[in-house]
Each structure stands twice: as structure tokens, then as C-alpha cells.
Design a protein around this motif. Structure first.
Motif, PDB file in Angstrom:
ATOM      1  N   ALA A 117       0.830  -1.205   0.000  1.00 54.01           N
ATOM      2  CA  ALA A 117       0.000   0.000   0.000  1.00 54.01           C
ATOM      3  C   ALA A 117       0.869   1.261   0.000  1.00 54.01           C
ATOM      4  CB  ALA A 117      -0.922   0.005   1.211  1.00 54.01           C
ATOM      5  N   ILE A 118       1.946   1.235   0.772  1.00 52.09           N
ATOM      6  CA  ILE A 118       2.813   2.412   0.877  1.00 52.09           C
ATOM      7  C   ILE A 118       3.565   2.663  -0.417  1.00 52.09           C
ATOM      8  CG2 ILE A 118       4.849   3.352   2.047  1.00 52.09           C
ATOM      9  CD1 ILE A 118       3.925   1.996   4.592  1.00 52.09           C
ATOM     10  N   VAL A 119       4.021   1.593  -1.069  1.00 46.68           N
ATOM     11  CA  VAL A 119       4.867   1.753  -2.252  1.00 46.68           C
ATOM     12  C   VAL A 119       4.113   2.401  -3.410  1.00 46.68           C
ATOM     13  CG1 VAL A 119       4.418  -0.429  -3.452  1.00 46.68           C
ATOM     14  CG2 VAL A 119       6.716   0.572  -3.498  1.00 46.68           C
ATOM     15  N   ASN A 120       2.790   2.315  -3.378  1.00 52.04           N
ATOM     16  CA  ASN A 120       1.982   2.920  -4.444  1.00 52.04           C
ATOM     17  C   ASN A 120       1.588   4.362  -4.131  1.00 52.04           C
ATOM     18  OD1 ASN A 120       1.868   0.611  -6.176  1.00 52.04           O
ATOM     19  ND2 ASN A 120       0.394  -0.315  -4.771  1.00 52.04           N
ATOM     20  N   MET A 121       2.029   4.869  -2.988  1.00 53.94           N
ATOM     21  CA  MET A 121       1.751   6.258  -2.628  1.00 53.94           C
ATOM     22  C   MET A 121       2.767   7.186  -3.284  1.00 53.94           C
ATOM     23  SD  MET A 121       0.976   5.921   1.455  1.00 53.94           S
ATOM     24  CE  MET A 121      -0.394   4.968   2.084  1.00 53.94           C
ATOM     25  N   PRO A 122       2.490   8.495  -3.313  1.00 51.75           N
ATOM     26  CA  PRO A 122       3.494   9.463  -3.780  1.00 51.75           C
ATOM     27  C   PRO A 122       4.741   9.408  -2.912  1.00 51.75           C
ATOM     28  CG  PRO A 122       1.322  10.477  -3.632  1.00 51.75           C
ATOM     29  CD  PRO A 122       1.197   9.115  -3.013  1.00 51.75           C
ATOM     30  N   SER A 123       5.877   9.829  -3.463  1.00 53.87           N
ATOM     31  CA  SER A 123       7.154   9.724  -2.748  1.00 53.87           C
ATOM     32  C   SER A 123       7.146  10.470  -1.420  1.00 53.87           C
ATOM     33  CB  SER A 123       8.284  10.244  -3.638  1.00 53.87           C
ATOM     34  OG  SER A 123       8.034  11.586  -4.015  1.00 53.87           O
ATOM     35  N   TRP A 124       6.499  11.645  -1.371  1.00 52.41           N
ATOM     36  CA  TRP A 124       6.475  12.408  -0.119  1.00 52.41           C
ATOM     37  C   TRP A 124       5.674  11.667   0.960  1.00 52.41           C
ATOM     38  CZ3 TRP A 124       1.761  13.766   1.857  1.00 52.41           C
ATOM     39  CH2 TRP A 124       0.672  13.766   0.978  1.00 52.41           C
ATOM     40  N   ALA A 125       4.583  11.011   0.549  1.00 54.96           N
ATOM     41  CA  ALA A 125       3.771  10.255   1.506  1.00 54.96           C
ATOM     42  C   ALA A 125       4.527   9.015   1.991  1.00 54.96           C
ATOM     43  CB  ALA A 125       2.445   9.851   0.867  1.00 54.96           C
ATOM     44  N   THR A 126       5.279   8.378   1.100  1.00 53.72           N
ATOM     45  CA  THR A 126       6.076   7.212   1.475  1.00 53.72           C
ATOM     46  C   THR A 126       7.080   7.568   2.562  1.00 53.72           C
ATOM     47  OG1 THR A 126       5.861   6.285  -0.751  1.00 53.72           O
ATOM     48  CG2 THR A 126       7.637   5.425   0.628  1.00 53.72           C
TER      49      THR A 126
END
Length: 261
Positions: free
Chosen positions: A60-69
Motif C-alpha cells: 500500500a505504501i509503495v503505491n503512494m506518492p514519494s512524499w507520503a512514502t
């Protein structure tokens, strides 16, 4: 430690060589057998659940934007850098029978309040729940690193061919993450086998509310620091080392067979 395990050694008398007697008595001791059973249950239950849940969180995290990751990495890693005793005290309040958050959330599903810390039937479940949460951050970070090393072209090609998300996960993600998954299983097996410090704040220094939650490390501590029986304590340490070694070698063997790329 191995040398000491072959001696009848205490703080009050000279060492006497007894050979394998400490090991024989160890496996005749119901307290140690209970500790061994509890430790194995903790490992068998908490390690796979932690790995599966961490896989879901990492995907789930890896598909988020880089800043959110980056933000979620910090949030997930905070429990690791926080003092274990302080964190366990917070969990003790969460397990509280009258005011705990866990019982509060369970009440929404019609589940009656559970006396997690004072009912021996639920002590082990409480310890496993805490153990899963404790291992989750480090496992997620490792798997997230593995995710980011997978070439995205594999996913693009699979989607072009019309592959469903579940098939992509099982045929691409899991095989390519096999080395990382194997590493997390080994690390978590070692971690779960060493359950000890969590017992002190959760159960006021006792191995469970009815002394039925001995783990192998707590047994070792009790024999060494309380009863001063150095021989049985050393023997229990050797047995724990042997079990962890066997589980680690078995996982490495399965991991080698698992690779299909």
C-alpha cells in the motif's frame, strides 16, 4: 555457556561435572516444557502474521506518492526507536479491562470486554498481539526496501498483457521479494524467540497472571538470577540456540527452493 551446561553449577558450591544430566532434567521439568511450548506458539503464530500484514502495508505504501512514502516510513519506524518498556506500558493501558482501547473497539462488534492481562486464558494472546505490533515496523521497512528494488517494467508488461492485480502480486511481487521475505522471517523468528522484556511491564514482572506464561528466556532468567542454578540456565540457553538455528536453516533451505527466477 555450552561448557557450563555440562556442570552442576551454582553460586554456593563448586562445579561438578554431570554430563547430560542438566538436559535430561530440563526436558522433565514441566515449567521448561511449558516455556518451550509458549515460545514455539509465539513464533509460529506471530511471525507469519507479521510477514503477511507487513506485505500488505508495504504494497500500500509503495503505491503512494514519494512524499507520503517518506512520512509513513517515519511513522512506522517510530516504535523501533522508542523505549520498549515505555511502549509496553502504553500497551498495558490499551489492554486494560475497563478502559482499554482494545476492548473499546471490540465492543463495536458485540464482543464482551476481555480481561487480557489478568485471565491466564488470554495472557498468551495479549503477548502475541503486542509481539506482532512490535515486529511490524522493521518488517515493513525491509519489505518496502525490497519493493523499491523491483523493476517497474515487470508490472507495466503484466498490465499490458491484462494480468489481474492478484496474479501480478503472486507471480511477480512475491517471487522477486523472496530474498527479503526470507530475511524478515529469519530476523522475526529470532526476535519472537527472545520474548522477555515485554513480560515485566505487562504482567508486573511475572510470567503471566498465573505464572503460566513462562518463555524460554524468562525461564533462563529465573534459573540464573533467582535460583542461581547456572547449569540448567545454560542448558536452556543452548536448547533455545539449537531451536533457533534449526528454524533458521530450515527457512534458508525453503528460501533456496522457493526461488524461481
Amino acid at each position: 555457556c555450552v561448557f557450563t551446561s555440562f556442570f552442576d553449577s551454582t553460586m554456593n558450591r563448586a562445579d561438578v561435572f554431570v554430563g547430560l544430566q542438566n538436559y535430561i532434567e530440563l526436558f522433565q521439568d514441566s515449567v521448561f516444557l511449558g516455556a518451550l511450548r509458549n515460545t514455539l506458539i509465539i513464533v509460529i503464530v506471530s511471525v507469519p502474521i507479521t510477514c503477511i500484514f507487513s506485505l500488505w502495508v508495504a504494497s500500500a505504501i509503495v503505491n503512494m506518492p514519494s512524499w507520503a512514502t517518506s512520512i509513513f516510513r517515519v511513522i512506522f519506524y517510530l516504535p523501533v526507536v522508542t523505549g520498549s518498556v515505555a511502549v509496553t506500558v502504553v500497551w498495558k493501558w490499551m489492554f486494560n479491562y475497563d478502559y482499554g482501547l482494545i476492548n473499546y473497539f471490540l465492543s463495536f462488534f458485540g464482543v464482551e470486554a476481555i480481561n487480557w492481562l489478568n485471565d491466564p486464558k488470554y495472557n498468551l494472546a495479549a503477548l502475541i498481539l503486542y509481539g506482532i505490533w512490535n515486529m511490524l515496523p522493521f518488517t515493513t521497512i525491509l519489505l518496502l526496501s525490497g519493493y523499491q528494488n523491483i523493476d517497474r517494467q515487470y508490472y507495466t508488461a503484466a498490465r499490458v498483457d491484462g494480468a489481474k492485480q492478484a496474479r501480478i502480486f503472486l507471480r511477480i511481487t512475491v517471487p522477486l521479494l523472496a530474498p527479503t521475505i526470507g530475511l524478515t522471517l529469519i530476523v522475526n523468528t529470532i526476535t519472537a524467540s527472545k520474548v522477555f522484556t515485554e513480560l515485566f511491564p505487562l504482567f508486573n514482572g511475572n510470567p503471566g497472571s498465573a505464572y503460566s506464561l513462562y518463555t524460554v528466556v524468562y525461564y533462563l532468567y529465573d534459573m540464573f538470577y533467582t535460583k542461581w542454578e547456572l547449569g540448567p540456565a545454560a542448558a536452556s540457553a543452548v536448547v533455545l540456540f539449537a531451536i533457533v538455528l534449526v528454524l533458521t536453516v530450515l527457512q534458508l533451505f525453503v528460501q533456496r527452493k522457493w526461488k524461481n527466477y
